[in-house]
Design an enzyme around this catalytic site. Structure first.
Site, PDB file in Angstrom:
ATOM      1  N   TYR A 185     -16.169   0.708  10.431  1.00 40.69           N
ATOM      2  CA  TYR A 185     -15.009  -0.096  10.942  1.00 40.69           C
ATOM      3  C   TYR A 185     -14.290  -0.414   9.796  1.00 40.69           C
ATOM      4  O   TYR A 185     -14.988  -0.639   8.769  1.00 40.69           O
ATOM      5  CB  TYR A 185     -15.364  -1.125  11.795  1.00 40.69           C
ATOM      6  CG  TYR A 185     -14.239  -1.781  12.520  1.00 40.69           C
ATOM      7  CD1 TYR A 185     -13.111  -1.294  13.125  1.00 40.69           C
ATOM      8  CD2 TYR A 185     -13.978  -3.156  12.039  1.00 40.69           C
ATOM      9  CE1 TYR A 185     -12.225  -1.872  13.784  1.00 40.69           C
ATOM     10  CE2 TYR A 185     -12.947  -3.730  12.683  1.00 40.69           C
ATOM     11  CZ  TYR A 185     -11.972  -3.329  13.387  1.00 40.69           C
ATOM     12  OH  TYR A 185     -10.965  -3.924  13.927  1.00 40.69           O
ATOM     13  N   THR A 187     -13.564  -3.171   8.406  1.00 40.83           N
ATOM     14  CA  THR A 187     -14.243  -4.581   7.677  1.00 40.83           C
ATOM     15  C   THR A 187     -15.362  -4.350   7.072  1.00 40.83           C
ATOM     16  O   THR A 187     -16.071  -5.069   6.725  1.00 40.83           O
ATOM     17  CB  THR A 187     -14.023  -5.625   8.537  1.00 40.83           C
ATOM     18  OG1 THR A 187     -14.954  -5.403   9.794  1.00 40.83           O
ATOM     19  CG2 THR A 187     -12.634  -6.053   9.073  1.00 40.83           C
ATOM     20  N   LYS A 188     -16.091  -2.867   7.511  1.00 41.17           N
ATOM     21  CA  LYS A 188     -17.559  -2.938   7.025  1.00 41.17           C
ATOM     22  C   LYS A 188     -17.691  -2.517   5.487  1.00 41.17           C
ATOM     23  O   LYS A 188     -16.853  -2.274   4.888  1.00 41.17           O
ATOM     24  CB  LYS A 188     -18.156  -1.656   7.889  1.00 41.17           C
ATOM     25  CG  LYS A 188     -18.103  -2.194   9.561  1.00 41.17           C
ATOM     26  CD  LYS A 188     -18.882  -3.513   9.704  1.00 41.17           C
ATOM     27  CE  LYS A 188     -19.122  -3.736  11.107  1.00 41.17           C
ATOM     28  NZ  LYS A 188     -18.074  -4.053  11.856  1.00 41.17           N
ATOM     29  N   THR A 189     -18.902  -2.470   4.843  1.00 39.12           N
ATOM     30  CA  THR A 189     -19.083  -2.471   3.937  1.00 39.12           C
ATOM     31  C   THR A 189     -18.996  -0.752   3.269  1.00 39.12           C
ATOM     32  O   THR A 189     -18.919  -0.893   2.120  1.00 39.12           O
ATOM     33  CB  THR A 189     -20.596  -2.640   3.451  1.00 39.12           C
ATOM     34  OG1 THR A 189     -21.561  -1.943   4.340  1.00 39.12           O
ATOM     35  CG2 THR A 189     -20.994  -4.264   3.600  1.00 39.12           C
TER      36      THR A 189
END
Length: 390
Positions: A185, A187-189
């Site tokens: 997604y 916002t993920k790393t």
């Protein structure tokens, strides 16, 4: 009187997207493959190598990955799935897709991962699956969870939405359990905008997830549009529309190539926060076990009520007024209307998760943050701690 900083703005998150990602996506669009195709296969192979598993199956979201993993595990109506109450909606709602019951579990008071003691108390003859969540990127105690599952005949499916690249006792998250679900997604790393992945070493699970992610059609259904493919296809099951796309895969391949670089920057930011914020009585900083590699998807501080005379909500507002974006991860599931109305959960049943929720704030942490950004967040936290000292 202390004058609070007002000039600078630090968003909660900004994706770390550069020219390489943009070129890779444009080249893929120009190739003509804009849905599942050869680039997706390359991304799956690269991700499997990175994690250290035999199979990685790309899907449209981590929710889809969890859903398909439960389907592959044979979950049925009336079964029960153990899920920490401190998680995002997806972890528990996928059990409800099968008319199974999400049995909520409290979290441990140190790392806020699933409490093994509470989980064991809640196992019944109907329990089929245990779904640990590596909260904020701190790995769960996977050996103990697997021991419990083996002793009670349960399948472990990990929610690793926060856990790239996390390790427990030197082993990558994604290699421990029969199936692990990852998130890409925004916002993920590691991001592809939307998207997810299932990792497994089990051939039968891999085949089932691959079949069911695209309408129950044969595993390489996408190849019917290649020169080597055939127009003929067969539908084996009533599957789902959960496939991944090649533009996403192009983005993911570049992100994967700099995953370690992005993680190292997150570690640097976390260390800066640790050094500065840990000295302030108003906040508790995250605790990290010595045998893990924390992914640092989130950096969560807890307000200390004995040292600060304002509530967490007002601290968030003070930060917002000074240009600092924050978030709350998460409102425990048992506090939401659906879980109370449908499953009868009530406030007070999960004291550790509720105390955590009442005090938690997720601070900005992402590779594109400058040292100046980090210093600004720290300075405002310091100023709030002085202005509102109890």
């Amino acid at each position: 009187m202390t004058t609070l900083t007002t000039a600078k703005s630090v968003p909660f998150h900004v994706p770390f997207i550069g020219e390489k990602e943009i070129r890779a996506v444009v080249e893929t669009l120009e190739s003509g493959w804009i849905t599942t195709g050869p680039k997706t296969a390359c991304f799956e192979e690269a991700f499997a190598r990175f994690i250290g598993v035999r199979h990685a199956i790309a899907v449209s979201s981590c929710t889809a990955a969890l859903h398909l993993s439960l389907e592959a595990a044979g979950l049925r109506e009336g079964d029960e799935v153990l899920v920490p109450t401190l998680t995002f909606a997806a972890t528990a709602e996928v059990a409800a897709y099968f008319k199974a019951k999400p049995v909520l579990v409290d979290v441990d008071p140190l790392h806020f991962n699933l409490s093994l003691e509470d989980a064991e108390r809640k196992i019944t003859p109907k329990t089929r699956v245990i779904m640990p969540v590596h909260f904020a990127g701190h790995p769960c105690r996977m050996d103990s969870i697997l021991d419990l599952a083996a002793a009670r005949g349960l399948t472990v499916i990990e929610d690793a939405a926060h856990a790239i690249p996390a390790k427990y006792k030197g082993r990558n998250i994604g290699t421990w359990s029969p199936m692990t679900a990852f998130s890409f997604y925004a916002t993920k790393t590691l991001t592809t905008g939307e998207g997810g992945m299932v990792t497994t070493d089990d051939d039968s699970f891999a085949d089932r997830v691959s079949l069911m992610r695209l309408h129950g059609m044969s595993r390489d259904a996408w190849k019917r549009y290649t020169a080597e493919g055939s127009w003929r296809y067969e539908i084996w099951e009533a599957g789902y529309k959960y496939n991944f796309t090649d533009p996403q895969a192009a983005l993911g391949l570049v992100q994967l190539s700099k995953c370690e670089e992005m993680w190292r920057r997150r570690v640097e930011i976390a260390q800066k926060y640790d050094r500065a914020v840990a000295s302030l009585e108003a906040y508790d900083t995250p605790q990290v076990a010595p045998n893990v590699q924390h992914a640092w998807h989130l950096y969560v501080v807890l307000i200390e009520p004995s040292a600060l005379r304002i509530h967490r909500d007002q601290v968030i507002e003070e930060l917002r007024q000074r240009g600092i974006g924050t978030a709350v991860h998460f409102i425990p599931l048992h506090l939401h209307p659906y879980y109370q109305r449908t499953w009868g959960y009530r406030p007070g049943e999960f004291p550790v998760a509720e105390d955590y929720f009442d005090r938690c704030i997720s601070l900005p942490i992402y590779p594109g943050m400058t040292d100046e950004d980090v210093s600004h967040v720290i300075e405002v936290l310091q100023e709030i701690s002085i202005k509102f000292r109890r």
